[in-house]
Design a protein around this motif. Structure first.
Motif, PDB file in Angstrom:
ATOM      1  N   ASN A  24       0.920  -1.498  -0.293  1.00 48.27           N
ATOM      2  CA  ASN A  24      -0.238   0.750   0.170  1.00 48.27           C
ATOM      3  C   ASN A  24       1.221   1.089  -0.353  1.00 48.27           C
ATOM      4  O   ASN A  24       0.468   2.012  -0.924  1.00 48.27           O
ATOM      5  N   SER A  49       0.747   4.158  -2.777  1.00 48.43           N
ATOM      6  CA  SER A  49       1.300   6.074  -2.496  1.00 48.43           C
ATOM      7  C   SER A  49       2.227   6.483  -3.708  1.00 48.43           C
ATOM      8  O   SER A  49       2.242   7.449  -4.219  1.00 48.43           O
ATOM      9  N   MET A  69      -4.818  -6.880   0.397  1.00 44.91           N
ATOM     10  CA  MET A  69      -5.666  -6.432   1.101  1.00 44.91           C
ATOM     11  C   MET A  69      -5.504  -5.314   0.862  1.00 44.91           C
ATOM     12  O   MET A  69      -5.639  -3.721   1.754  1.00 44.91           O
TER      13      MET A  69
HETATM   14  C1  LIG Z   1      -2.807   2.993   1.796  1.00 41.08           C
HETATM   15  O1  LIG Z   1      -2.603   4.070   2.717  1.00 41.08           O
HETATM   16  C2  LIG Z   1      -3.510   4.838   2.474  1.00 41.08           C
HETATM   17  C3  LIG Z   1      -2.363   6.041   2.145  1.00 41.08           C
HETATM   18  O2  LIG Z   1      -1.787   6.236   1.121  1.00 41.08           O
HETATM   19  C4  LIG Z   1      -3.786   5.200   3.559  1.00 41.08           C
HETATM   20  O3  LIG Z   1      -5.049   5.863   3.446  1.00 41.08           O
HETATM   21  C5  LIG Z   1      -5.266   3.850   3.863  1.00 41.08           C
HETATM   22  O4  LIG Z   1      -5.799   3.771   4.814  1.00 41.08           O
HETATM   23  C6  LIG Z   1      -4.033   2.808   3.306  1.00 41.08           C
HETATM   24  N1  LIG Z   1      -5.182   1.040   2.891  1.00 41.08           N
HETATM   25  C7  LIG Z   1      -4.905  -0.076   3.471  1.00 41.08           C
HETATM   26  C8  LIG Z   1      -5.605  -1.250   3.486  1.00 41.08           C
HETATM   27  O5  LIG Z   1      -4.331   0.238   4.873  1.00 41.08           O
END
Ligand SMILES: *[C@@H]1O[C@H](CO)[C@@H](O)[C@H](O)[C@H]1NC(C)=O
Ligand SMILES: *[C@@H]1O[C@H](CO)[C@@H](O)[C@H](O)[C@H]1NC(C)=O
Length: 227
Positions: free
Chosen positions: A104, A108, A143
């Motif tokens: 994740n 980003s 996930m």
């Molecule tokens: C993934 O990262 C973003 C920020 O870049 C965050 O807002 C989001 O909650 C994250 N999602 C998960 C599934 O961890």
């Protein structure tokens, strides 16, 4: 807190991603990420967690991990018979969850670089990953909300990239190239043949063929550091 490790090769892979997109005739935005996460993270609390992906608690690699990193508390998940990191009495993470966070975060970074949202990914995995380990990577990607277009062996990705940038050197004479990749946790050697072949649709086309792969799952910088 869990410190996330930065994938080192992302920018370079972003470039390859564009080429891959061409090659595979996929029009969607692609992000190629490596799960070969570096060792030089400063204070990562979960070191080398990827060694635990897709492994049962009784796997010898889990025992090796315990002996190498006694500072990490591992508990057995009674249902799946896999291990989880016990961070605090209330907080546990499976290796898949940790990888999900890394993916994740990588996404980003890729989004910042591409200046657009990214949902689809081609993810590279070590050539020696078995089915359980590949499933663990797919689960982690799910996930992270990533749609995995393809899992590709990292040695194949390397060979593909080499071929794309050396297109001019590939002719009808078969040429064998050896790729030697010693990383922090493993060593892989791959022999690849490049050659142009005649195709019905497009005339002479460059082609690569993986001839052989040899590896050692535990030989790498970490092992040297520990001895
Ligand atoms: C993934 O990262 C973003 C920020 O870049 C965050 O807002 C989001 O909650 C994250 N999602 C998960 C599934 O961890
Ligand atoms: C193919 O290229 C290699 C070097 O890149 C060269 O040594 C060889 O002579 C070439 N073969 C043909 C058939 O052009």
């Amino acid at each position: 807190t869990v410190r996330r490790q930065r994938p080192r090769r992302l920018l370079c892979w972003a470039l390859v991603a564009v080429l891959l997109a061409d090659l595979l005739a996929l029009s969607d935005t692609l992000a190629v990420m490596s799960v070969d996460l570096g060792s030089e993270s400063m204070k990562a609390t979960l070191r080398y967690f990827q060694h635990l992906l897709g492994k049962q608690a009784d796997n010898p690699h889990v025992a090796l991990y315990r002996s190498r990193f006694p500072e990490h508390e591992l508990i057995v998940d009674p249902q799946r018979q896999t291990v989880r990191f016990q961070i605090s009495p209330q907080l546990q993470f499976s290796p898949e969850e940790v990888l999900g966070m890394v993916l994740n975060y990588s996404r980003s970074l890729a989004e910042d670089f591409a200046e657009q949202p990214i949902k689809d990914a081609v993810i590279t995995v070590p050539a020696f990953f078995n089915q359980a380990e590949r499933r663990a990577v797919l689960q982690a990607a799910r996930m992270a909300g990533l749609k995995v277009l393809q899992l590709i062996n990292d040695n194949t990705a390397t060979a593909l990239s080499y071929g794309v940038f050396r297109r001019k050197d590939i002719n009808s004479t078969a040429q064998n190239v050896m790729f030697y990749d010693m990383g922090s946790g493993s060593t892989v050697c791959t022999i690849v043949t490049y050659q142009t072949v005649k195709t019905k649709e497009a005339g002479m086309q460059p082609q690569l063929q993986i001839r052989g792969v040899g590896f050692d799952r535990t030989l790498g910088g970490l092992e040297m550091e520990l001895r």
